[in-house]
Design an enzyme around this catalytic site. Structure first.
Site, PDB file in Angstrom:
ATOM      1  N   ASP A  89       4.284   0.190  12.021  1.00 51.65           N
ATOM      2  CA  ASP A  89       2.925  -0.386  11.359  1.00 51.65           C
ATOM      3  C   ASP A  89       2.837  -1.941  11.699  1.00 51.65           C
ATOM      4  OD1 ASP A  89       2.561   1.984  10.232  1.00 51.65           O
ATOM      5  OD2 ASP A  89       2.911   1.275   8.013  1.00 51.65           O
ATOM      6  N   ARG A  96      -4.539  10.755   4.489  1.00 55.17           N
ATOM      7  CA  ARG A  96      -3.104  11.645   4.571  1.00 55.17           C
ATOM      8  C   ARG A  96      -2.357  11.590   3.506  1.00 55.17           C
ATOM      9  NH1 ARG A  96      -1.849  14.289   9.076  1.00 55.17           N
ATOM     10  NH2 ARG A  96       0.266  14.210   8.325  1.00 55.17           N
ATOM     11  N   LYS A 120       0.823  -1.174  -0.037  1.00 53.62           N
ATOM     12  CA  LYS A 120       0.183   0.068   0.147  1.00 53.62           C
ATOM     13  C   LYS A 120       0.868   1.178   0.090  1.00 53.62           C
ATOM     14  CE  LYS A 120      -1.808   1.747   4.145  1.00 53.62           C
ATOM     15  NZ  LYS A 120      -1.543   3.418   4.285  1.00 53.62           N
ATOM     16  N   ASN A 121       1.827   1.180   1.072  1.00 52.88           N
ATOM     17  CA  ASN A 121       2.565   2.486   1.183  1.00 52.88           C
ATOM     18  C   ASN A 121       3.497   2.629  -0.087  1.00 52.88           C
ATOM     19  OD1 ASN A 121       1.147   2.818   3.455  1.00 52.88           O
ATOM     20  ND2 ASN A 121       3.085   2.388   4.819  1.00 52.88           N
ATOM     21  N   VAL A 136       7.901   6.409  16.911  1.00 54.89           N
ATOM     22  CA  VAL A 136       7.563   7.134  15.482  1.00 54.89           C
ATOM     23  C   VAL A 136       6.340   8.010  15.686  1.00 54.89           C
ATOM     24  CG1 VAL A 136       7.044   7.020  13.076  1.00 54.89           C
ATOM     25  CG2 VAL A 136       8.714   5.388  14.537  1.00 54.89           C
ATOM     26  N   ARG A 189       0.878  14.389  13.656  1.00 49.74           N
ATOM     27  CA  ARG A 189       1.367  14.017  12.121  1.00 49.74           C
ATOM     28  C   ARG A 189       1.482  15.442  11.389  1.00 49.74           C
ATOM     29  NH1 ARG A 189      -1.129   8.601   9.697  1.00 49.74           N
ATOM     30  NH2 ARG A 189       0.648   8.645   8.535  1.00 49.74           N
ATOM     31  N   ARG A 236      -8.784  -0.002   4.219  1.00 48.57           N
ATOM     32  CA  ARG A 236      -7.750   0.975   3.824  1.00 48.57           C
ATOM     33  C   ARG A 236      -6.603   0.329   3.357  1.00 48.57           C
ATOM     34  NH1 ARG A 236      -5.846   4.808   7.402  1.00 48.57           N
ATOM     35  NH2 ARG A 236      -4.571   5.097   5.620  1.00 48.57           N
ATOM     36  N   CYS A 240      -4.509  12.852  13.090  1.00 51.77           N
ATOM     37  CA  CYS A 240      -5.388  11.810  12.883  1.00 51.77           C
ATOM     38  C   CYS A 240      -5.391  10.889  14.100  1.00 51.77           C
ATOM     39  CB  CYS A 240      -4.979  11.201  11.563  1.00 51.77           C
ATOM     40  SG  CYS A 240      -3.417  10.200  11.912  1.00 51.77           S
TER      41      CYS A 240
END
Ligand code: UD1
Length: 420
Positions: free
Chosen positions: A306, A92, A22-23, A328, A121, A398, A116
């Protein structure tokens, strides 16, 4: 709103393959904006965030079409340079169009993303970086306007305060069309950044240094169309490895590079799992109670933030206490409150979670608070006694394609239901 219902206690076995990351896919889609042509991206997962990025590109006049796992992105005629609030608020990562738009059109207007579910962020590094390249950036009425100087962006030296994934991506994309050389120091080194750089290079960009802490980019006048396959999703893979560990396995996860999950695999071994790595797959099997292991999240190659939530689920039933430190994001323990509703013993102290392993979790109605937290709650349902209903599944949609179906194929007693 859909829910996922899981009845715990089944052993999981078999093979599951993961999709493109995804990223990475989202940024490759934004990067396609840089060329006045049609690029093809293969291995694009069918997930909600990809649909949102396609909407953002459509709003700019780009034509995006999907044939199976291939996205064709025709950015030859653009009609706008604005990413509006409704889209940025939904996702985002829409901010990734900022760099490409300023580079190619000399201007961009992107709604400020705001905070968020996992923290405030900020995007200050994106802004300062573009200013270094000569852009004039103004903020007002909830939007950010960036305008390149006459003749376009100009190469410069930029040092990031923190190896931000998003800032690195925006700046490297912007620099591909800037005049002269740009050197960005203290960049993120995530595999998805390496994937983006390779795609940009196949479009004709001159970039060196991916995977190291500095990127050097020599701007070119124009980029051309390219074809690229998205790197496998290491986070989706890691999530199924934790599922396999909880479900005892053996579970083989394929379609990703196990080297991208080095630390996660090392930690799973510390927990007591047996993991065999072969080519583009890893097989996990487990017998017994997880050993408690401390983790702290850090930029790649550190332990990925993640994977923090999924690991907390595993630690919630460990034979002792563990400390999970989130370095993070400032507020990424939201889902822990839901996990506690299932009987987990978790105390949050600032950016530390003190997890005291319990002998069992008990099924309960819970709510996804964010993408990875939602997935972690489904994983908890796999081992909980009785039935767990995870609500607000749209968070999971998502980033995970067919999450419930893939777990069901491994033997989980799981179904997705529509709630009206
Ligand atoms: C990306 C990933 C996300 C992952 C994260 C860290 C995507 C779509 N998302 O998010 O899944 O968890 O990397 O691996 O790729 N920060 C600032 N100022 C900035 C930019 C960032 O203070 O200008 C801070 C953020 O608030 C956060 C930290 O830096 O605390 C890391 O953010 P960043 O690496 O930029 O993550 P994202 O790109 O948002």
């Amino acid at each position: 709103m859909d829910s996922i219902i899981v009845r715990g206690g089944r052993q999981l076995t078999g093979e599951v393959s993961v999709g493109g990351a995804k990223n990475s896919a989202l940024k490759l889609m934004a990067a396609a904006l840089l060329a006045p042509a049609t690029s093809h991206i293969d291995g694009v997962p069918d997930i909600a965030d990809v649909d949102t990025m396609a909407e953002v590109l459509g709003y700019l006049g780009v034509r995006v079409s999907r044939q199976g796992q291939r996205l064709s992105i025709d950015a030859s005629r653009l009609t706008g340079c604005e990413a509006p609030y409704e889209m940025v608020a939904k996702m985002r990562a829409s901010i990734a169009v900022l760099g490409p738009l300023v580079a190619r059109f000399g201007r961009a207007r992107v709604a400020m993303p705001g905070g968020c579910a996992i923290g405030s962020r900020k995007i200050d590094m994106h802004i300062r970086g573009l200013e270094h390249l000569g852009a004039k950036v103004t903020l007002g009425h909830g939007s950010l306007d960036a305008v390149a100087p006459e003749g376009g962006l100009v190469g410069a030296e930029v040092t990031l305060e923190f190896p931000s994934v998003g800032a690195t991506e925006n700046l490297v994309m912007a620099a591909t069309l800037a005049r002269g050389r740009t050197v960005i120091d203290n960049v993120a080194r995530e595999p998805e950044i390496i994937d983006l750089v390779r795609f940009l290079r196949s479009m004709g960009a001159q970039i060196e240094g991916e995977g190291t802490s500095a990127l050097s980019i020599v701007g070119v006048r124009e980029l051309h169309a390219a074809k690229h396959r998205v790197v496998g999703d290491r986070i989706e893979a890691g999530t199924y490895l934790v599922a396999g560990a909880l479900g005892l396995g053996p579970v083989t996860v394929s379609g990703f590079d196990p080297a991208h999950l080095d630390l996660v695999i090392a930690k799973l071994r510390e927990v007591g799992c047996t993991i065999e790595v072969a080519g583009d797959s890893a097989t996990v099997s487990f017998d017994g109670r997880p050993r408690p292991v401390d983790i702290q999240t850090l930029p790649h190659p550190g332990f990925p933030t993640d994977m923090q939530a999924q690991f907390m689920t595993l630690m919630s039933v460990a034979g002792g206490g563990s400390i999970i430190t989130e370095n993070v994001f400032e507020n990424r323990f939201m889902f822990a409150g839901e996990l506690a509703r299932m009987g987990a013993d978790i105390r949050i102290e600032g950016h530390h979670a003190l997890v005291k392993g319990v002998t069992h979790l008990s099924g309960a109605p819970v709510r996804s608070t964010d993408l990875r937290g939602g997935a972690a709650l489904v994983l908890a349902g796999l081992i909980a006694q009785g039935e767990t209903t995870v609500r607000d599944v749209h968070h999971i949609d998502r980033g995970y394609e067919c999450f419930a179906d893939k777990l069901a194929a491994l033997g989980a007693d799981i179904e997705r239901v529509s709630c009206t």
